[in-house]
Design a protein around this motif. Structure first.
Motif, mmCIF file in Angstrom:
data_model
loop_
_atom_site.group_PDB
_atom_site.id
_atom_site.type_symbol
_atom_site.label_atom_id
_atom_site.label_comp_id
_atom_site.label_asym_id
_atom_site.label_seq_id
_atom_site.Cartn_x
_atom_site.Cartn_y
_atom_site.Cartn_z
ATOM 1 N N LEU A 340 0.827 -1.209 0.000
ATOM 2 C CA LEU A 340 0.000 0.000 0.000
ATOM 3 C C LEU A 340 0.858 1.254 0.000
ATOM 4 O O LEU A 340 0.566 2.235 -0.703
ATOM 5 N N LEU A 341 1.923 1.251 0.787
ATOM 6 C CA LEU A 341 2.793 2.424 0.863
ATOM 7 C C LEU A 341 3.483 2.694 -0.470
ATOM 8 O O LEU A 341 3.605 3.851 -0.903
ATOM 9 N N LEU A 342 3.942 1.640 -1.133
ATOM 10 C CA LEU A 342 4.659 1.813 -2.394
ATOM 11 C C LEU A 342 3.739 2.308 -3.515
ATOM 12 O O LEU A 342 4.099 3.216 -4.282
ATOM 13 N N VAL A 343 2.554 1.712 -3.616
ATOM 14 C CA VAL A 343 1.599 2.161 -4.634
ATOM 15 C C VAL A 343 1.241 3.628 -4.417
ATOM 16 O O VAL A 343 1.184 4.432 -5.365
ATOM 17 N N ALA A 344 1.008 3.995 -3.164
ATOM 18 C CA ALA A 344 0.630 5.374 -2.849
ATOM 19 C C ALA A 344 1.746 6.354 -3.197
ATOM 20 O O ALA A 344 1.481 7.482 -3.624
ATOM 21 N N CYS A 345 2.991 5.945 -3.000
ATOM 22 C CA CYS A 345 4.103 6.848 -3.302
ATOM 23 C C CYS A 345 4.092 7.271 -4.769
ATOM 24 O O CYS A 345 4.308 8.445 -5.090
ATOM 25 N N TRP A 346 3.843 6.339 -5.666
ATOM 26 C CA TRP A 346 3.798 6.681 -7.082
ATOM 27 C C TRP A 346 2.651 7.636 -7.396
ATOM 28 O O TRP A 346 2.812 8.615 -8.127
ATOM 29 N N ILE A 347 1.475 7.363 -6.827
ATOM 30 C CA ILE A 347 0.316 8.224 -7.085
ATOM 31 C C ILE A 347 0.553 9.628 -6.534
ATOM 32 O O ILE A 347 0.294 10.629 -7.209
ATOM 33 N N MET A 348 1.060 9.719 -5.301
ATOM 34 C CA MET A 348 1.281 11.023 -4.688
ATOM 35 C C MET A 348 2.382 11.796 -5.407
ATOM 36 O O MET A 348 2.299 13.024 -5.562
ATOM 37 N N PHE A 349 3.431 11.092 -5.848
ATOM 38 C CA PHE A 349 4.520 11.750 -6.567
ATOM 39 C C PHE A 349 4.012 12.401 -7.859
ATOM 40 O O PHE A 349 4.288 13.568 -8.136
ATOM 41 N N ILE A 350 3.254 11.649 -8.628
ATOM 42 C CA ILE A 350 2.718 12.173 -9.886
ATOM 43 C C ILE A 350 1.783 13.359 -9.627
ATOM 44 O O ILE A 350 1.837 14.386 -10.315
ATOM 45 N N SER A 351 0.927 13.242 -8.608
ATOM 46 C CA SER A 351 -0.033 14.309 -8.288
ATOM 47 C C SER A 351 0.673 15.599 -7.875
ATOM 48 O O SER A 351 0.386 16.684 -8.395
ATOM 49 N N GLN A 352 1.613 15.480 -6.931
ATOM 50 C CA GLN A 352 2.291 16.675 -6.433
ATOM 51 C C GLN A 352 3.148 17.330 -7.512
ATOM 52 O O GLN A 352 3.176 18.563 -7.639
ATOM 53 N N ALA A 353 3.862 16.516 -8.286
ATOM 54 C CA ALA A 353 4.696 17.083 -9.343
ATOM 55 C C ALA A 353 3.844 17.801 -10.387
ATOM 56 O O ALA A 353 4.223 18.875 -10.884
ATOM 57 N N THR A 354 2.679 17.246 -10.708
ATOM 58 C CA THR A 354 1.797 17.872 -11.698
ATOM 59 C C THR A 354 1.202 19.168 -11.170
ATOM 60 O O THR A 354 1.120 20.173 -11.887
ATOM 61 N N ILE A 355 0.760 19.165 -9.902
ATOM 62 C CA ILE A 355 0.240 20.399 -9.297
ATOM 63 C C ILE A 355 1.318 21.483 -9.308
ATOM 64 O O ILE A 355 1.063 22.640 -9.666
ATOM 65 N N ASN A 404 2.566 28.041 -3.528
ATOM 66 C CA ASN A 404 3.846 28.188 -4.179
ATOM 67 C C ASN A 404 4.214 26.889 -4.885
ATOM 68 O O ASN A 404 4.269 25.831 -4.268
ATOM 69 N N ALA A 405 4.498 26.962 -6.183
ATOM 70 C CA ALA A 405 4.763 25.760 -6.974
ATOM 71 C C ALA A 405 5.935 24.961 -6.420
ATOM 72 O O ALA A 405 5.931 23.730 -6.425
ATOM 73 N N ARG A 406 6.965 25.651 -5.910
ATOM 74 C CA ARG A 406 8.161 24.959 -5.435
ATOM 75 C C ARG A 406 7.855 24.037 -4.260
ATOM 76 O O ARG A 406 8.531 23.026 -4.051
ATOM 77 N N LEU A 407 6.838 24.403 -3.479
ATOM 78 C CA LEU A 407 6.463 23.573 -2.344
ATOM 79 C C LEU A 407 6.028 22.182 -2.803
ATOM 80 O O LEU A 407 6.396 21.167 -2.200
ATOM 81 N N TYR A 408 5.283 22.114 -3.895
ATOM 82 C CA TYR A 408 4.780 20.830 -4.384
ATOM 83 C C TYR A 408 5.893 20.002 -5.012
ATOM 84 O O TYR A 408 5.886 18.772 -4.928
ATOM 85 N N PHE A 409 6.875 20.655 -5.615
ATOM 86 C CA PHE A 409 8.043 19.929 -6.108
ATOM 87 C C PHE A 409 8.840 19.353 -4.935
ATOM 88 O O PHE A 409 9.387 18.246 -5.025
ATOM 89 N N LEU A 410 8.923 20.107 -3.839
ATOM 90 C CA LEU A 410 9.603 19.615 -2.642
ATOM 91 C C LEU A 410 8.897 18.376 -2.096
ATOM 92 O O LEU A 410 9.540 17.365 -1.764
#
Length: 471
Positions: A340-355, A404-410
């Protein structure tokens, strides 16, 4: 024979009531998280306590990254967390000395007092003092409730029962968003209703604290073995509980042999669980969930939604949060924690980077996003919240930079680090009792097993010496 087969139990109505009533501590924590973002978006609240912020909000050309920049406003939001951190040390002592039940009761009383002071605040000092009391309630509740749920849960359902706390956190956030949406139209005292409403679930927690039983582990720690056996029979719904009692008793006796617990943290055998426990909590904060959930209304206002629409969008994310946590309850003891943790990491990474990309390219200092872009941000936030809610939220508990966009990249970068860490370092604990972790988990992990060589007293050794109790 597995521990699930060895420890007999059945789910009784009484233990379900205990789980639900205790989990109201999570609901209160979630409500306090969700209510603040909505209240700080209310004009009446800002006019009374933060007139400079209210004035800046009225200027259409004000910089999106600066209009909520106010130290007192930041103190209002952060004082809850600071006091929760400080009070957790006191709560830990109270949990050990007086038990989980007494600590839960103390949390309920603090929440009721905080609701009265905050809802009736007439100046800044009173408002901040009320938030500090809320923080003490959070500290006591967050210390005792997860521990209570873990200790009364049968081993085969421990993951699902532990997630009850996070489920109620998400329900609390959702209720806060609903309350904020309704009270935003109650001028000029809607914010008082939002803050004072905390007293209602706090009364349920107080009632629950009177009804629930003390945990067997806590009773054994304090030398009440006979009562612990009776409680164990009551919460397990069977009479044959002596195997589980022996395990709890032996683990308690083994813990008492440790004279310098903090010094023992330096031993190599303590390194793996210490690093994993610390890292999971640290990573959970660096996912960015507090920035998203705490300031969802402010974020949605910034990207172009009006006040009511921003609160409604926060309600949508709250619904996603609740239902995704239900998914975690169903899957955690079936699929395990790591997956569950690994699957979520991919979803959250894509979401935050896109935002982050959308805000960087399209959100200018004095403008807002187009309608389609703003709605897409809401969808991405919901996707992110969904992933967090079925993983890092239950499995792991700056307002001027929230857009701030940089926050989501962080956040995206940290999520990538989290995924790699989980893949290589986090062992699976599905179906393993807390007291058997060293033998069955850490000693068998390809990386952490090298740290276990100096752990010469094991859970298996302790089980050769049965505990005796007179009932």
């Amino acid at each position: 024979m597995t521990e699930t087969e060895k420890f007999k139990s059945r789910i009784t109505a009484y233990v379900i009531v205990c789980w639900i009533l205790a989990a109201f501590g999570g609901l209160l924590f979630g409500y306090d998280i969700g209510i603040s973002g909505g209240v700080t978006a209310m004009e009446d609240f800002l006019e009374k306590f933060f007139p400079k912020v209210a004035e800046r909000k009225r200027h259409a050309k004000e910089d999106n990254y600066c209009k909520f920049d106010d130290q007192l406003l930041q103190l209002f939001t952060s004082s809850l967390y600071l006091s929760a951190l400080a009070s957790s040390f006191l709560a830990s002592i109270m949990c050990k000395k007086y038990g989980r039940k007494a600590t839960i009761l103390a949390a309920a009383v603090l929440f009721i007092l905080g609701a009265a002071v905050s809802g009736g605040a007439i100046d800044m000092k009173m408002l901040i003092f009320g938030r500090v009391i809320f923080g003490f309630g959070v500290g006591f509740g967050n210390e005792a409730v997860p521990l209570f749920l873990s200790e009364v849960a049968p081993v085969q359902h421990r993951g699902a029962v532990n997630i009850l706390f996070q489920l109620f956190v998400t329900i609390g956030i959702f209720i806060a968003n609903l309350v904020n949406y309704g009270t935003s139209k109650l001028h000029p005292f809607g914010w008082r209703v939002s803050l004072g409403f905390t007293g209602i679930p706090a009364c349920f927690l107080l009632l629950g604290g009177l009804i629930i039983t003390e945990t067997p582990a806590s009773l054994i720690e304090r030398g009440k073995d006979a009562k612990a056996t009776k409680v164990l029979k009551k919460i397990r719904g069977v009479d044959d509980v002596f195997a589980e009692f022996d395990q709890i008793k032996n683990a308690s006796e083994l813990a008492k042999t440790i004279k310098n617990p903090y010094k023992n943290l330096a031993k190599s055998s303590s390194v793996p669980p210490l690093i994993i426990a610390f890292s999971l909590q640290l990573f959970q904060q660096f996912t960015g969930i507090n920035a998203i959930m705490f300031y969802a209304p402010v974020l949605f206002q910034t990207v172009g939604f009006k006040n009511d629409a921003s609160l409604l969008s926060a309600i949508i994310t709250g619904i996603v949060n609740v239902f995704s946590t239900l998914i975690s309850i169903y899957l955690v003891d079936k699929s395990g924690r790591r997956k569950l943790l690994l699957v979520a990491c991919w979803i959250m990474f894509i979401s935050q980077a896109t935002i982050g990309g959308i805000l960087l390219v399209n959100l200018k200092p004095t403008g807002s996003l187009s309608g389609i872009e703003a709605k897409f941000v809401v969808v991405l936030v919901c996707l992110y919240v969904m992933a967090f809610a079925f993983s890092w939220g239950p499995l792991g508990f700056l307002d001027d930079v929230v857009s701030n966009a940089r926050l989501y990249f962080l956040f995206a970068a940290w999520i990538l680090i989290m995924g790699v860490s989980v893949y290589f370092l986090l062992p699976e604990t599905k179906g393993v009792s807390i007291d058997a972790m060293v033998d069955q988990v850490w000693s068998k992990h390809p990386f952490w097993k090298r740290f276990m060589v100096e752990s010469n007293i094991t859970y298996a050794d302790s089980m050769h010496k049965p505990a005796v109790v007179t009932v």
